[in-house]
Design a protein around this motif. Structure first.
Motif, mmCIF file in Angstrom:
data_model
loop_
_atom_site.group_PDB
_atom_site.id
_atom_site.type_symbol
_atom_site.label_atom_id
_atom_site.label_comp_id
_atom_site.label_asym_id
_atom_site.label_seq_id
_atom_site.Cartn_x
_atom_site.Cartn_y
_atom_site.Cartn_z
ATOM 1 N N ILE A 186 11.434 -3.216 -27.800
ATOM 2 C CA ILE A 186 12.850 -3.411 -28.126
ATOM 3 C C ILE A 186 13.328 -4.789 -27.651
ATOM 4 O O ILE A 186 14.034 -5.498 -28.370
ATOM 5 N N VAL A 187 12.923 -5.175 -26.458
ATOM 6 C CA VAL A 187 13.330 -6.481 -25.921
ATOM 7 C C VAL A 187 12.768 -7.611 -26.782
ATOM 8 O O VAL A 187 13.487 -8.562 -27.124
ATOM 9 N N GLU A 188 11.484 -7.517 -27.161
ATOM 10 C CA GLU A 188 10.907 -8.576 -27.999
ATOM 11 C C GLU A 188 11.549 -8.580 -29.384
ATOM 12 O O GLU A 188 11.765 -9.646 -29.967
ATOM 13 N N SER A 189 11.905 -7.413 -29.896
ATOM 14 C CA SER A 189 12.624 -7.348 -31.167
ATOM 15 C C SER A 189 13.947 -8.101 -31.080
ATOM 16 O O SER A 189 14.297 -8.885 -31.969
ATOM 17 N N LYS A 190 14.673 -7.905 -29.997
ATOM 18 C CA LYS A 190 15.959 -8.590 -29.834
ATOM 19 C C LYS A 190 15.766 -10.096 -29.687
ATOM 20 O O LYS A 190 16.598 -10.879 -30.157
ATOM 21 N N ARG A 191 14.685 -10.495 -29.036
ATOM 22 C CA ARG A 191 14.400 -11.934 -28.957
ATOM 23 C C ARG A 191 14.169 -12.513 -30.359
ATOM 24 O O ARG A 191 14.713 -13.555 -30.716
ATOM 25 N N ILE A 192 13.322 -11.833 -31.132
ATOM 26 C CA ILE A 192 13.016 -12.317 -32.484
ATOM 27 C C ILE A 192 14.279 -12.379 -33.335
ATOM 28 O O ILE A 192 14.511 -13.366 -34.057
ATOM 29 N N LEU A 193 15.118 -11.350 -33.270
ATOM 30 C CA LEU A 193 16.360 -11.341 -34.050
ATOM 31 C C LEU A 193 17.251 -12.521 -33.686
ATOM 32 O O LEU A 193 17.862 -13.155 -34.560
ATOM 33 N N THR A 194 17.327 -12.827 -32.389
ATOM 34 C CA THR A 194 18.188 -13.914 -31.930
ATOM 35 C C THR A 194 17.641 -15.268 -32.374
ATOM 36 O O THR A 194 18.394 -16.127 -32.862
ATOM 37 N N ARG A 196 15.648 -15.823 -34.884
ATOM 38 C CA ARG A 196 15.701 -15.861 -36.357
ATOM 39 C C ARG A 196 17.034 -16.411 -36.869
ATOM 40 O O ARG A 196 17.089 -17.130 -37.852
ATOM 41 N N ARG A 197 18.097 -16.094 -36.172
ATOM 42 C CA ARG A 197 19.432 -16.534 -36.600
ATOM 43 C C ARG A 197 19.822 -17.898 -36.055
ATOM 44 O O ARG A 197 20.841 -18.456 -36.467
ATOM 45 N N ASN A 198 19.026 -18.435 -35.112
ATOM 46 C CA ASN A 198 19.517 -19.594 -34.349
ATOM 47 C C ASN A 198 18.484 -20.687 -34.143
ATOM 48 O O ASN A 198 18.538 -21.401 -33.135
ATOM 49 N N THR A 199 17.562 -20.878 -35.075
ATOM 50 C CA THR A 199 16.548 -21.902 -34.858
ATOM 51 C C THR A 199 17.155 -23.298 -34.705
ATOM 52 O O THR A 199 16.678 -24.096 -33.895
ATOM 53 N N THR A 200 18.199 -23.613 -35.454
ATOM 54 C CA THR A 200 18.790 -24.957 -35.367
ATOM 55 C C THR A 200 19.434 -25.214 -34.003
ATOM 56 O O THR A 200 19.091 -26.200 -33.329
ATOM 57 N N PRO A 201 20.372 -24.369 -33.534
ATOM 58 C CA PRO A 201 20.946 -24.643 -32.212
ATOM 59 C C PRO A 201 19.921 -24.525 -31.092
ATOM 60 O O PRO A 201 19.973 -25.295 -30.121
ATOM 61 N N PHE A 202 18.966 -23.612 -31.220
ATOM 62 C CA PHE A 202 17.956 -23.474 -30.164
ATOM 63 C C PHE A 202 17.043 -24.701 -30.123
ATOM 64 O O PHE A 202 16.620 -25.138 -29.055
ATOM 65 N N SER A 203 16.729 -25.248 -31.294
ATOM 66 C CA SER A 203 15.917 -26.459 -31.348
ATOM 67 C C SER A 203 16.634 -27.621 -30.658
ATOM 68 O O SER A 203 16.025 -28.392 -29.907
ATOM 69 N N LEU A 204 17.926 -27.741 -30.895
ATOM 70 C CA LEU A 204 18.712 -28.796 -30.253
ATOM 71 C C LEU A 204 18.771 -28.584 -28.743
ATOM 72 O O LEU A 204 18.611 -29.528 -27.963
ATOM 73 N N LEU A 205 18.991 -27.357 -28.322
ATOM 74 C CA LEU A 205 19.036 -27.075 -26.888
ATOM 75 C C LEU A 205 17.715 -27.427 -26.218
ATOM 76 O O LEU A 205 17.697 -27.997 -25.118
ATOM 77 N N ALA A 206 16.588 -27.071 -26.872
ATOM 78 C CA ALA A 206 15.280 -27.413 -26.317
ATOM 79 C C ALA A 206 15.112 -28.926 -26.206
ATOM 80 O O ALA A 206 14.599 -29.450 -25.214
#
Length: 282
Positions: A186-194, A196-206
Protein backbone atom coordinates in the motif's frame (compact mmCIF):
# COMPACT_ATOMS: atom_id res chain seq x y z
CA UNK A 1 22.12 15.41 5.39
CA UNK A 2 18.76 14.59 3.82
CA UNK A 3 16.85 17.54 2.40
CA UNK A 4 13.11 17.10 2.63
CA UNK A 5 10.04 18.80 1.16
CA UNK A 6 6.52 18.02 2.38
CA UNK A 7 3.95 16.95 -0.20
CA UNK A 8 1.05 17.63 2.15
CA UNK A 9 1.36 20.80 4.17
CA UNK A 10 2.88 19.90 7.56
CA UNK A 11 0.28 21.93 9.48
CA UNK A 12 -2.82 21.08 7.41
CA UNK A 13 -2.91 17.92 5.31
CA UNK A 14 -5.92 19.13 3.34
CA UNK A 15 -3.37 21.18 1.37
CA UNK A 16 -1.08 19.45 -1.12
CA UNK A 17 1.81 20.49 -3.33
CA UNK A 18 0.64 22.25 -6.49
CA UNK A 19 3.61 24.29 -7.74
CA UNK A 20 7.33 24.73 -7.03
CA UNK A 21 9.60 27.62 -7.95
CA UNK A 22 12.77 29.44 -6.97
CA UNK A 23 11.10 32.79 -7.70
CA UNK A 24 8.60 33.74 -5.00
CA UNK A 25 7.07 36.35 -7.30
CA UNK A 26 5.94 33.62 -9.71
CA UNK A 27 3.38 32.39 -7.20
CA UNK A 28 0.01 34.06 -7.40
CA UNK A 29 -2.57 32.55 -5.10
CA UNK A 30 -5.23 35.21 -5.55
CA UNK A 31 -8.67 33.63 -5.37
CA UNK A 32 -7.28 30.26 -4.28
CA UNK A 33 -7.38 28.49 -0.96
CA UNK A 34 -3.60 28.22 -0.71
CA UNK A 35 -0.54 28.23 1.53
CA UNK A 36 3.06 29.02 0.59
CA UNK A 37 6.14 27.56 2.26
CA UNK A 38 9.84 28.32 1.81
CA UNK A 39 12.42 25.49 1.84
CA UNK A 40 16.13 26.15 2.00
CA UNK A 41 17.69 23.54 -0.29
CA UNK A 42 20.76 24.34 -2.38
CA UNK A 43 18.93 27.65 -2.75
CA UNK A 44 15.61 28.94 -1.49
CA UNK A 45 12.64 27.11 -3.01
CA UNK A 46 8.99 28.10 -2.64
CA UNK A 47 6.13 25.59 -2.67
CA UNK A 48 2.51 26.46 -3.30
CA UNK A 49 0.03 24.21 -1.48
CA UNK A 50 -3.62 24.28 -2.51
CA UNK A 51 -6.77 22.83 -1.02
CA UNK A 52 -9.03 21.48 -3.74
CA UNK A 53 -10.89 18.96 -1.63
CA UNK A 54 -13.83 18.78 0.70
CA UNK A 55 -13.26 19.09 4.44
CA UNK A 56 -15.37 17.12 6.86
CA UNK A 57 -16.10 13.59 7.98
CA UNK A 58 -17.84 10.61 6.46
CA UNK A 59 -21.16 12.05 7.66
CA UNK A 60 -20.75 14.85 5.10
CA UNK A 61 -20.84 12.51 2.08
CA UNK A 62 -23.58 13.20 -0.44
CA UNK A 63 -25.35 9.84 -0.79
CA UNK A 64 -27.53 10.76 -3.75
CA UNK A 65 -26.17 8.14 -6.14
CA UNK A 66 -29.30 7.35 -8.16
CA UNK A 67 -28.51 9.54 -11.17
CA UNK A 68 -24.94 8.23 -11.50
CA UNK A 69 -26.07 4.60 -11.18
CA UNK A 70 -28.87 5.12 -13.73
CA UNK A 71 -26.28 6.20 -16.31
CA UNK A 72 -24.34 2.92 -15.99
CA UNK A 73 -24.76 -0.36 -17.83
CA UNK A 74 -26.35 -3.12 -15.71
CA UNK A 75 -22.98 -4.89 -15.30
CA UNK A 76 -21.14 -1.72 -14.29
CA UNK A 77 -23.95 -0.87 -11.88
CA UNK A 78 -23.65 -4.24 -10.13
CA UNK A 79 -19.89 -3.87 -9.67
CA UNK A 80 -20.24 -0.25 -8.52
CA UNK A 81 -22.95 -1.07 -5.98
CA UNK A 82 -20.77 -3.85 -4.56
CA UNK A 83 -17.86 -1.39 -4.36
CA UNK A 84 -20.07 0.97 -2.33
CA UNK A 85 -21.12 -1.86 -0.04
CA UNK A 86 -17.50 -2.80 0.59
CA UNK A 87 -16.63 0.85 1.28
CA UNK A 88 -19.46 1.19 3.80
CA UNK A 89 -18.40 -2.00 5.61
CA UNK A 90 -14.78 -0.85 5.84
CA UNK A 91 -15.85 2.56 7.14
CA UNK A 92 -18.06 0.98 9.81
CA UNK A 93 -15.23 -1.31 10.94
CA UNK A 94 -12.74 1.55 11.01
CA UNK A 95 -15.07 3.78 13.02
CA UNK A 96 -15.68 1.02 15.56
CA UNK A 97 -11.94 0.44 15.82
CA UNK A 98 -10.94 4.11 16.14
CA UNK A 99 -14.09 5.44 17.85
CA UNK A 100 -14.18 8.50 15.61
CA UNK A 101 -15.54 9.56 12.23
CA UNK A 102 -13.32 9.10 9.21
CA UNK A 103 -12.17 12.36 7.60
CA UNK A 104 -12.85 12.95 3.91
CA UNK A 105 -11.24 15.29 1.38
CA UNK A 106 -13.74 14.95 -1.48
CA UNK A 107 -17.13 13.50 -2.35
CA UNK A 108 -17.65 10.04 -3.84
CA UNK A 109 -17.27 10.18 -7.64
CA UNK A 110 -19.25 7.14 -8.75
CA UNK A 111 -19.24 8.15 -12.40
CA UNK A 112 -15.50 7.36 -12.48
CA UNK A 113 -15.94 3.68 -11.60
CA UNK A 114 -17.13 2.50 -15.07
CA UNK A 115 -14.00 4.10 -16.58
CA UNK A 116 -11.87 1.94 -14.29
CA UNK A 117 -13.83 -1.21 -15.15
CA UNK A 118 -13.53 -0.45 -18.87
CA UNK A 119 -9.72 -0.51 -18.64
CA UNK A 120 -9.63 -4.09 -17.35
CA UNK A 121 -8.68 -6.79 -19.86
CA UNK A 122 -10.86 -9.68 -18.66
CA UNK A 123 -9.29 -12.20 -21.08
CA UNK A 124 -6.23 -12.98 -18.91
CA UNK A 125 -5.18 -15.35 -16.13
CA UNK A 126 -7.14 -14.80 -12.93
CA UNK A 127 -4.41 -13.05 -10.94
CA UNK A 128 -3.66 -10.69 -13.84
CA UNK A 129 -7.34 -9.71 -14.18
CA UNK A 130 -7.56 -9.16 -10.43
CA UNK A 131 -4.34 -7.11 -10.52
CA UNK A 132 -5.70 -4.86 -13.26
CA UNK A 133 -9.03 -4.48 -11.46
CA UNK A 134 -7.26 -3.58 -8.23
CA UNK A 135 -4.92 -1.11 -9.95
CA UNK A 136 -7.53 0.67 -12.08
CA UNK A 137 -9.90 1.13 -9.13
CA UNK A 138 -7.07 2.61 -7.03
CA UNK A 139 -5.87 4.85 -9.87
CA UNK A 140 -9.40 6.10 -10.55
CA UNK A 141 -9.65 7.18 -6.90
CA UNK A 142 -13.43 7.45 -6.86
CA UNK A 143 -13.78 7.31 -3.06
CA UNK A 144 -13.02 9.99 -0.45
CA UNK A 145 -10.96 7.59 1.64
CA UNK A 146 -10.08 3.88 1.96
CA UNK A 147 -9.55 3.50 -1.81
CA UNK A 148 -6.84 0.88 -1.31
CA UNK A 149 -8.73 -1.26 1.17
CA UNK A 150 -11.95 -1.10 -0.83
CA UNK A 151 -10.20 -1.96 -4.10
CA UNK A 152 -8.32 -4.85 -2.47
CA UNK A 153 -11.63 -6.26 -1.26
CA UNK A 154 -13.07 -6.03 -4.77
CA UNK A 155 -10.07 -7.95 -6.11
CA UNK A 156 -10.73 -10.54 -3.42
CA UNK A 157 -14.32 -10.90 -4.62
CA UNK A 158 -13.01 -11.55 -8.12
CA UNK A 159 -10.60 -14.25 -6.93
CA UNK A 160 -13.34 -15.78 -4.76
CA UNK A 161 -15.51 -16.06 -7.87
CA UNK A 162 -12.89 -18.46 -9.27
CA UNK A 163 -11.73 -20.25 -6.12
CA UNK A 164 -14.30 -20.69 -3.35
CA UNK A 165 -12.72 -20.17 0.04
CA UNK A 166 -10.05 -17.69 -1.00
CA UNK A 167 -9.87 -14.71 1.33
CA UNK A 168 -7.56 -11.99 2.56
CA UNK A 169 -6.94 -11.27 6.25
CA UNK A 170 -9.51 -9.04 7.91
CA UNK A 171 -8.76 -5.37 7.37
CA UNK A 172 -9.79 -4.25 10.86
CA UNK A 173 -8.56 -6.49 13.65
CA UNK A 174 -7.30 -5.80 17.11
CA UNK A 175 -3.77 -7.00 16.43
CA UNK A 176 -3.42 -5.96 12.76
CA UNK A 177 -1.78 -9.26 11.81
CA UNK A 178 -2.22 -8.43 8.13
CA UNK A 179 -0.71 -5.00 8.23
CA UNK A 180 3.04 -5.61 8.21
CA UNK A 181 3.22 -7.21 4.78
CA UNK A 182 0.12 -5.64 3.18
CA UNK A 183 1.22 -2.18 4.22
CA UNK A 184 4.46 -2.49 2.26
CA UNK A 185 2.45 -2.74 -0.96
CA UNK A 186 0.00 0.00 0.00
CA UNK A 187 2.82 2.42 0.86
CA UNK A 188 4.65 1.74 -2.42
CA UNK A 189 1.36 2.13 -4.29
CA UNK A 190 0.90 5.57 -2.75
CA UNK A 191 4.45 6.51 -3.69
CA UNK A 192 3.86 5.48 -7.31
CA UNK A 193 0.55 7.39 -7.45
CA UNK A 194 2.22 10.53 -6.12
CA UNK A 195 5.20 10.35 -8.48
CA UNK A 196 2.89 9.59 -11.43
CA UNK A 197 1.09 12.89 -10.95
CA UNK A 198 4.15 15.00 -10.14
CA UNK A 199 7.17 14.11 -12.26
CA UNK A 200 7.70 17.74 -13.34
CA UNK A 201 7.72 19.39 -9.88
CA UNK A 202 9.61 16.44 -8.38
CA UNK A 203 12.23 16.67 -11.12
CA UNK A 204 12.71 20.36 -10.35
CA UNK A 205 12.94 19.71 -6.62
CA UNK A 206 15.59 17.04 -7.22
CA UNK A 207 17.53 19.47 -9.42
CA UNK A 208 17.37 22.11 -6.70
CA UNK A 209 18.69 19.79 -3.98
CA UNK A 210 15.70 17.93 -2.56
CA UNK A 211 16.34 14.27 -1.68
CA UNK A 212 12.98 13.23 -0.23
CA UNK A 213 9.37 14.28 -0.64
CA UNK A 214 7.31 13.32 2.40
CA UNK A 215 3.60 12.51 2.13
CA UNK A 216 1.16 12.39 5.01
CA UNK A 217 1.38 9.30 7.26
CA UNK A 218 5.19 9.68 7.13
CA UNK A 219 5.48 8.09 3.68
CA UNK A 220 8.83 9.14 2.22
CA UNK A 221 9.53 9.23 -1.53
CA UNK A 222 13.26 9.05 -2.25
CA UNK A 223 13.42 10.96 -5.53
CA UNK A 224 16.59 9.23 -6.76
CA UNK A 225 14.68 5.92 -6.84
CA UNK A 226 12.22 7.09 -9.52
CA UNK A 227 12.54 8.12 -13.15
CA UNK A 228 11.43 11.75 -13.18
CA UNK A 229 12.67 12.61 -16.67
CA UNK A 230 9.25 11.96 -18.20
CA UNK A 231 6.53 14.15 -19.64
CA UNK A 232 3.23 14.06 -17.78
CA UNK A 233 1.60 11.84 -20.41
CA UNK A 234 4.59 9.47 -20.48
CA UNK A 235 4.61 9.34 -16.67
CA UNK A 236 0.93 8.37 -16.57
CA UNK A 237 1.62 5.42 -18.87
CA UNK A 238 4.95 4.36 -17.34
CA UNK A 239 3.85 4.53 -13.72
CA UNK A 240 0.39 3.21 -14.57
CA UNK A 241 2.06 0.04 -15.87
CA UNK A 242 4.33 -0.05 -12.81
CA UNK A 243 1.27 0.17 -10.58
CA UNK A 244 -0.43 -2.76 -12.34
CA UNK A 245 2.76 -4.80 -11.88
CA UNK A 246 2.85 -3.91 -8.17
CA UNK A 247 -0.81 -4.84 -7.67
CA UNK A 248 -0.36 -8.14 -9.49
CA UNK A 249 2.72 -8.92 -7.40
CA UNK A 250 0.69 -8.17 -4.27
CA UNK A 251 -2.07 -10.56 -5.33
CA UNK A 252 0.38 -13.34 -6.15
CA UNK A 253 1.83 -12.93 -2.65
CA UNK A 254 -1.72 -12.92 -1.24
CA UNK A 255 -2.84 -16.15 -2.88
CA UNK A 256 0.36 -17.87 -1.74
CA UNK A 257 -0.15 -16.73 1.85
CA UNK A 258 -3.80 -17.85 1.66
CA UNK A 259 -2.71 -21.32 0.57
CA UNK A 260 -4.29 -21.10 -2.89
CA UNK A 261 -1.25 -21.35 -5.17
CA UNK A 262 -3.47 -22.95 -7.82
CA UNK A 263 -4.98 -19.51 -8.48
CA UNK A 264 -1.67 -18.27 -9.90
CA UNK A 265 -2.10 -20.39 -13.02
CA UNK A 266 -5.91 -20.37 -13.15
CA UNK A 267 -7.83 -18.85 -16.05
CA UNK A 268 -9.78 -15.70 -15.36
CA UNK A 269 -13.51 -15.32 -15.89
CA UNK A 270 -15.31 -12.73 -17.98
CA UNK A 271 -16.82 -9.54 -16.67
CA UNK A 272 -20.30 -10.98 -17.24
CA UNK A 273 -19.46 -14.12 -15.27
CA UNK A 274 -18.05 -12.02 -12.43
CA UNK A 275 -21.23 -9.93 -12.34
CA UNK A 276 -23.32 -13.10 -12.23
CA UNK A 277 -21.27 -14.26 -9.24
CA UNK A 278 -21.82 -10.93 -7.47
CA UNK A 279 -25.57 -11.14 -8.11
CA UNK A 280 -25.67 -14.65 -6.66
CA UNK A 281 -23.81 -13.67 -3.49
CA UNK A 282 -25.88 -10.68 -2.44
Amino acid sequence: MTTLVHYHHPKDQQYSLAYVTQDRDEITSSGKDALIERYDLDEAVFVLYTNQGTSGTIDDIDENFEDALDEMSPDDRTITVRLLQIFEEIIEEKELEEAEKLEIYKQIELDRVPDAIERVDWDQPAVDVAGQLLSTLILTHALPNANHRTSISMAQWYLESIETGFSFPDFATADYDWKEWVNEYIVESKRILTVRRNTTPFSLLAEWGCDVVKRKNDIEIVLAEYDLDLSQSAAYTYYGDAHIDLCTEFLIESVKRAGHDELIGADGISKAAFVTYLDQTE
